[in-house]
Design an enzyme around this catalytic site. Structure first.
Site, PDB file in Angstrom:
ATOM      1  N   GLY A   1       0.892  -1.584   0.357  1.00 44.10           N
ATOM      2  CA  GLY A   1       0.164  -0.115   0.233  1.00 44.10           C
ATOM      3  C   GLY A   1       0.703   1.274  -0.135  1.00 44.10           C
TER       4      GLY A   1
ATOM      5  CG  ASP B   1      -0.108   1.718  -5.568  1.00 42.95           C
ATOM      6  OD1 ASP B   1      -1.429   1.142  -5.746  1.00 42.95           O
ATOM      7  OD2 ASP B   1       0.791   1.534  -5.100  1.00 42.95           O
TER       8      ASP B   1
HETATM    9  O1  MRU Z   1       0.805  -4.216  -4.749  1.00 40.74           O
HETATM   10  P1  MRU Z   1       0.072  -3.522  -3.437  1.00 40.74           P
HETATM   11  O2  MRU Z   1      -0.691  -4.229  -2.517  1.00 40.74           O
HETATM   12  O3  MRU Z   1       1.397  -2.454  -3.063  1.00 40.74           O
HETATM   13  O4  MRU Z   1      -0.590  -2.061  -4.674  1.00 40.74           O
HETATM   14  C1  MRU Z   1      -1.803  -1.195  -3.036  1.00 40.74           C
HETATM   15  C2  MRU Z   1      -2.116  -0.296  -4.193  1.00 40.74           C
HETATM   16  O5  MRU Z   1      -2.814  -0.533  -5.114  1.00 40.74           O
HETATM   17  C3  MRU Z   1      -3.340  -0.156  -3.465  1.00 40.74           C
HETATM   18  O6  MRU Z   1      -4.871   0.466  -3.771  1.00 40.74           O
HETATM   19  C4  MRU Z   1      -2.899   1.800  -3.450  1.00 40.74           C
HETATM   20  O7  MRU Z   1      -1.471   1.709  -2.753  1.00 40.74           O
HETATM   21  C5  MRU Z   1      -3.586   2.851  -2.735  1.00 40.74           C
HETATM   22  S1  MRU Z   1      -3.470   2.497  -1.050  1.00 40.74           S
HETATM   23  C6  MRU Z   1      -3.416   3.345  -0.016  1.00 40.74           C
END
Ligand code: MRU
Length: 344
Positions: A51, A240
């Site tokens: 996240g 992200d």
């Molecule tokens: O691969 P991850 O689990 O780190 O991906 C996370 C996401 O895509 C979330 O939607 C993103 O980081 C926003 S969360 C606050």
């Protein structure tokens, strides 16, 4: 919602960064400990912590760890300085899409002009703690702005995990759900399972259940039918990285959701702090999309699901064009198109 995870998502104690191991949820609540930078970088890569905002917070504490270990080895002067610059580049490279990681590392790096190592340790510890505390507040404010957009009662659809596990606070998209529930609104949720690593099925369902929010998990491929057949009031996702024109990078599977939401007239909201906005990239095409190990596609729960010898396509994120986003909810308020001026 009244419950936070028992174990904080990210916690720094002198000499150690403690993470709630998200690879083990929901079956086990286990703490992962990093006492050196390599262990922490490996944890970020393996999604022990994940996240975008949570990665940024973990990285800030990781810089402190790196400094502590170098001082333990007696490094000083140029040796220390060069070593730390290497450490910060290694941290930046741990995951390429979440810009909060680079943003947090840059904040640490900007304090490196401290001449005395002891001063730098103090400054970095304080800065990392500040990044973490600020994120709590950003989440609270995004939650407030977003909750005001949800009708009462409302049914939302979300993707990946964007809650307390993905941030230092109540979350981004899931933080909106939490704030709405805390404000007395009745909210029901659908959570995409989010193949291949099941952040929705494992993490979002776990968080919503702990909040006391009724949640149903669906296969990602069921989302189109859900949007057609049920009354969904809003799709809420995180991000992200958001480009200067409002294009949004988020977990793979977000873009098709935005297309389907538009097709069925359902508002599509992106909830993200301004630390996720990258004004250096003009549009989504310039955002680096992480490509992950094919093994994540080849097996499920440790059991091989594809024939030996076939390939796999495994981008971790996709790009949603700004034109499909009805609003971007940040800590400063609800931004509407055109995003280029709103974000600038
Ligand atoms: O691969 P991850 O689990 O780190 O991906 C996370 C996401 O895509 C979330 O939607 C993103 O980081 C926003 S969360 C606050």
């Amino acid at each position: 919602m009244r419950q936070r995870p028992q174990i904080p998502t990210v916690e720094y104690r002198p000499g150690v960064v403690r993470l709630l191991d998200q690879t083990r949820l929901p079956l086990e609540e286990v703490v992962h400990e990093s006492r050196d930078l390599d262990t922490l970088i490996d944890a970020i890569r393996r999604l022990v912590v994940r996240g975008a905002p949570a990665i940024g917070v973990a990285a800030a504490h990781g810089a402190v760890l790196a400094l502590e270990r170098r001082l333990d080895r007696g490094e000083t002067g140029d040796l220390l300085d060069q070593g730390l610059r290497k450490d910060l580049s290694a941290l930046r490279a741990a995951r390429p899409t979440a810009v909060n990681l680079m943003w947090a590392v840059d904040r640490m790096s900007s304090l490196m002009d401290r001449t005395q190592a002891e001063e730098l340790v103090q400054a970095w510890r304080e800065e990392a703690a500040r990044i973490q505390a600020e994120d709590v507040e950003l989440c609270r404010r995004m939650g407030e702005h977003g909750a005001a957009l949800l009708p009462d009662p409302s049914v939302i659809l979300t993707h990946c995990n964007t809650g307390a596990l993905a941030t230092a606070g109540i979350g981004t998209a899931l933080g909106v759900v939490r704030a709405a529930v805390d404000a007395g609104k009745r909210v029901r949720a659908y959570a995409d399972e989010t193949r291949p690593l099941l952040q929705g099925a494992r993490l979002t369902a776990w968080e919503l259940q702990r909040m006391g929010v009724e949640v149903e998990v669906l296969a990602d491929s069921a989302a189109a039918s859900l949007l057609r057949d049920k009354k969904i009031d809003a799709v809420l996702v995180g991000s992200d990285r958001i480009a200067a024109n409002g294009d949004v990078a988020n977990k793979i599977g977000t873009y098709p959701l935005a297309v389907m939401a538009r097709r069925h007239g359902v508002p599509f909201y992106v909830v993200a702090p301004t630390s996720t906005v990258d004004l250096q990239v003009a549009n989504g095409d310039a955002i680096a999309i992480e490509s992950r190990d094919p093994s994540e596609i080849h097996s499920l729960g440790g059991v091989r699901t594809t024939p030996e010898g076939v390939g796999a396509y495994n981008p971790a994120f996709d790009l949603t064009p700004a034109e499909l986003v009805d609003a971007i909810i940040t800590e400063t308020g609800v931004l509407r198109p055109p995003y280029a001026s709103a974000l600038a």
